[in-house]
Write a protein that holds these residues in place. Structure first.
Motif, PDB file in Angstrom:
ATOM      1  N   ASN A  35      30.822  43.032 -27.895  1.00  0.00           N
ATOM      2  CA  ASN A  35      29.486  43.155 -28.469  1.00  0.00           C
ATOM      3  C   ASN A  35      29.113  41.823 -29.102  1.00  0.00           C
ATOM      4  OD1 ASN A  35      28.996  45.877 -27.846  1.00  0.00           O
ATOM      5  ND2 ASN A  35      29.953  46.600 -29.738  1.00  0.00           N
ATOM      6  N   GLN A  36      27.828  41.533 -29.159  1.00  0.00           N
ATOM      7  CA  GLN A  36      27.377  40.273 -29.754  1.00  0.00           C
ATOM      8  C   GLN A  36      25.959  40.398 -30.274  1.00  0.00           C
ATOM      9  OE1 GLN A  36      26.589  37.106 -27.011  1.00  0.00           O
ATOM     10  NE2 GLN A  36      25.892  35.699 -28.596  1.00  0.00           N
ATOM     11  N   VAL A  37      25.726  39.859 -31.454  1.00  0.00           N
ATOM     12  CA  VAL A  37      24.377  39.584 -31.941  1.00  0.00           C
ATOM     13  C   VAL A  37      24.442  38.202 -32.578  1.00  0.00           C
ATOM     14  CG1 VAL A  37      22.461  40.256 -33.433  1.00  0.00           C
ATOM     15  CG2 VAL A  37      23.901  42.029 -32.387  1.00  0.00           C
ATOM     16  N   GLY A  38      23.768  37.242 -31.990  1.00  0.00           N
ATOM     17  CA  GLY A  38      23.797  35.873 -32.509  1.00  0.00           C
ATOM     18  C   GLY A  38      25.200  35.310 -32.515  1.00  0.00           C
TER      19      GLY A  38
ATOM     20  N   ALA B 104      28.811  32.175 -24.420  1.00  0.00           N
ATOM     21  CA  ALA B 104      29.702  31.492 -23.477  1.00  0.00           C
ATOM     22  C   ALA B 104      31.162  31.811 -23.768  1.00  0.00           C
ATOM     23  CB  ALA B 104      29.472  29.983 -23.560  1.00  0.00           C
ATOM     24  N   MET B 105      31.516  31.867 -25.047  1.00  0.00           N
ATOM     25  CA  MET B 105      32.893  32.182 -25.419  1.00  0.00           C
ATOM     26  C   MET B 105      33.262  33.592 -24.965  1.00  0.00           C
ATOM     27  SD  MET B 105      34.903  33.935 -27.829  1.00  0.00           S
ATOM     28  CE  MET B 105      33.832  34.241 -29.235  1.00  0.00           C
ATOM     29  N   LEU B 106      32.382  34.546 -25.205  1.00  0.00           N
ATOM     30  CA  LEU B 106      32.670  35.933 -24.823  1.00  0.00           C
ATOM     31  C   LEU B 106      32.703  36.108 -23.307  1.00  0.00           C
ATOM     32  CD1 LEU B 106      30.530  37.867 -27.454  1.00  0.00           C
ATOM     33  CD2 LEU B 106      33.004  37.528 -27.449  1.00  0.00           C
TER      34      LEU B 106
ATOM     35  N   GLY C 189      33.711  33.901 -21.216  1.00  0.00           N
ATOM     36  CA  GLY C 189      35.005  33.374 -20.809  1.00  0.00           C
ATOM     37  C   GLY C 189      36.134  34.355 -21.074  1.00  0.00           C
ATOM     38  N   LEU C 190      36.095  35.020 -22.234  1.00  0.00           N
ATOM     39  CA  LEU C 190      37.127  36.017 -22.546  1.00  0.00           C
ATOM     40  C   LEU C 190      37.088  37.172 -21.553  1.00  0.00           C
ATOM     41  CD1 LEU C 190      37.007  36.298 -26.459  1.00  0.00           C
ATOM     42  CD2 LEU C 190      38.598  34.968 -25.056  1.00  0.00           C
ATOM     43  N   LYS C 191      35.895  37.644 -21.236  1.00  0.00           N
ATOM     44  CA  LYS C 191      35.783  38.774 -20.297  1.00  0.00           C
ATOM     45  C   LYS C 191      36.275  38.384 -18.904  1.00  0.00           C
ATOM     46  CE  LYS C 191      31.465  39.672 -21.570  1.00  0.00           C
ATOM     47  NZ  LYS C 191      30.135  40.322 -21.694  1.00  0.00           N
ATOM     48  N   GLU C 192      36.029  37.148 -18.512  1.00  0.00           N
ATOM     49  CA  GLU C 192      36.511  36.685 -17.213  1.00  0.00           C
ATOM     50  C   GLU C 192      38.038  36.620 -17.195  1.00  0.00           C
ATOM     51  OE1 GLU C 192      37.114  35.461 -13.452  1.00  0.00           O
ATOM     52  OE2 GLU C 192      35.323  36.375 -14.337  1.00  0.00           O
ATOM     53  N   GLN C 193      38.628  36.135 -18.279  1.00  0.00           N
ATOM     54  CA  GLN C 193      40.093  36.074 -18.353  1.00  0.00           C
ATOM     55  C   GLN C 193      40.701  37.480 -18.336  1.00  0.00           C
ATOM     56  OE1 GLN C 193      41.834  33.450 -18.061  1.00  0.00           O
ATOM     57  NE2 GLN C 193      40.379  31.795 -18.471  1.00  0.00           N
ATOM     58  N   ALA C 194      40.054  38.417 -19.035  1.00  0.00           N
ATOM     59  CA  ALA C 194      40.546  39.799 -19.045  1.00  0.00           C
ATOM     60  C   ALA C 194      40.423  40.427 -17.659  1.00  0.00           C
ATOM     61  CB  ALA C 194      39.757  40.616 -20.064  1.00  0.00           C
ATOM     62  N   ARG C 195      39.286  40.182 -17.001  1.00  0.00           N
ATOM     63  CA  ARG C 195      39.085  40.729 -15.652  1.00  0.00           C
ATOM     64  C   ARG C 195      40.144  40.210 -14.693  1.00  0.00           C
ATOM     65  NH1 ARG C 195      37.978  39.477 -11.039  1.00  0.00           N
ATOM     66  NH2 ARG C 195      37.793  37.275 -11.622  1.00  0.00           N
TER      67      ARG C 195
END
Length: 437
Positions: free
Chosen positions: A360-363, A341-343, A345-351
């Motif tokens: 990238n994310q694992v766990g 969810a945090m990532l 949100g960050l991608k939406e703000q950047a977009r």
């Protein structure tokens, strides 16, 4: 005033004063290089205490913490179970320089949770764990050559402080003053996630190679997961040529999953280096693996390794408390969902701001890259990211109560203490940060 930018609402005079004083007595003013803020500029913060998902600096400024002491604080700061275990052990003593029942308990727990580990030896740092695992692999195979991957860091071991040579099959060159070239002449450096380069190296030199050491999820060139087939090929080549496969899970062990990265990808290494979480935030490390290999360690075998404070009662107590908490049902699912969810949100703000950005994310482990690439899987892609944008982003986030790793080349971590309030603070800061770029 430290860390000043036009919209900095914080005064950090105490941190600035402490940094000035520190430089009079400590090389560079820090006891570990990344703390110096050289990768982002500005004056490093000095922290006073932590509370859950928050860090509080010497000027009483509060920050949502995405560093988590570089991974081990998976429960957040000052978790009651960990603090309680430490207080109980403190009443019995700091350490004895002798064996304790608690060492047996945590060794049993580690062997139970990580199926590839049949025997385990406790040490006091991740560097000691990887160094000892490599010595053990060399002693077991009676070979000298080691393979590592560009962008992976395994502690400040002389033979592993290497940069890539002029080609994929060349031996590494020293990456630090004070490291004799003779040490790195025994280390091959390959590109991370390059399956063909690995096959070519083993075809030519496989019978000389004692071991491969790898971060199964790279966390020291930001955060880069393995591509399909990379770890599988590694396992096959080591089995075929009698080389030892070492997973450096100092960062990922018990962090990305209960069984570490090896359980995520279904690969069984011969040896595993651990650290971080198993000490609950205290200095600790461990290495373990196949019984026949581990039996080569002194006093049972001829490979020498020792440590006066290995199995520290305090570190073991904190680690056991941490391991009990993370075994609770749904722990990793919730941690992963919060991170996702945090990532998102960050991608939406950047977009919305029109800034090229990918993650990238694992766990509960993540990486953020200022790059137009759809996915980041290679060291050269990481190095091509916009570092100057990251520096500006870092400081605006910091000035708006979010503490990230002060380098574009370090992974980030979410804890179980991060909740909606922390995500809201992060998104408010990110909106300002991306807009400023």
């Amino acid at each position: 005033m430290a860390n000043t930018t036009p919209d900095n609402p914080h005064a950090s005079e105490r941190s600035a004063t402490l940094f000035d004083e520190a430089q009079q007595f400590i090389p560079g003013g820090v006891n570990s290089p990344v703390r110096a803020f050289r990768g982002v500029g500005g004056t490093p913060l000095f922290f006073n205490h932590g509370e859950g998902a928050w860090l509080i600096d010497e000027d009483n400024n509060r920050y949502v913490d995405y560093v988590g002491a570089w991974g081990p604080l998976i429960l957040g700061h000052c978790h009651p179970a960990v603090i309680g275990a430490l207080q109980e052990q403190l009443s019995r003593g700091l350490g004895y320089g002798a064996s304790t029942a608690a060492e047996v308990d945590i060794a049993r727990t580690i062997c139970k949770l990580v199926p590839s580990i049949e025997r385990v030896r406790l040490v006091t740092s991740g560097t000691e764990a990887t160094m000892s695992a490599i010595r053990l692999a060399r002693g077991y195979t009676r070979r000298d050559k080691v393979v590592k991957f560009e962008g992976c860091y395994h502690g400040h071991v002389d033979g592993l402080l290497v940069k890539a040579g002029s080609g994929a099959l060349t031996l590494g060159e020293p990456d630090s003053l004070g490291v004799p070239k003779a040490y790195t002449d025994l280390t091959y450096v390959l590109p991370y996630n390059d399956i063909e380069a690995m096959k070519a190296l083993f075809k030519e030199h496989g019978d000389e190679i004692a071991c491969i050491i790898v971060e199964p999820i790279a966390g020291n060139m930001n955060m880069v997961p393995p591509v399909p087939g990379f770890l599988e090929t590694m396992r096959e080549l080591c089995t075929e040529h009698g080389s030892v496969l070492i997973f450096d899970e100092v960062m990922t062990g018990f962090r990305v999953a209960l069984g570490g990265a090896q359980s995520v990808y279904g690969i069984k290494p011969d040896l595993t280096a651990l650290g971080k979480v198993i000490g609950g935030g205290l200095p600790v490390g461990a290495f373990g693996g196949r019984k026949d290999i581990m039996d080569c360690i002194a006093p049972q075998g001829g490979v020498y390794q020792a440590g006066t404070l290995s199995g520290s009662p305090l570190a073991v107590a904190a680690g056991q408390a941490m391991l009990r908490e993370i075994q609770k049902p749904g722990f990793y699912e919730e941690l992963g969902a919060t991170t996702e969810a945090m990532l998102a949100g960050l991608k939406e703000q950047a977009r919305a701001a029109g800034i090229p950005f990918t993650t990238n994310q694992v766990g509960g482990m993540f990486g953020c890259f200022f790059s137009g690439e759809d996915s980041i899987t290679r060291f050269d892609q990481v190095m091509a990211c916009n570092v100057e944008q990251f520096r500006k982003y870092f400081h605006v986030m910091l000035n708006n109560n979010v503490y990230l790793a002060p380098s574009a080349f370090e992974a980030g971590f979410v804890s179980a203490a991060h909740g909606q309030a922390e995500l809201d603070t992060t998104m408010a800061a990110a909106k300002k940060a991306f807009a400023s770029l």
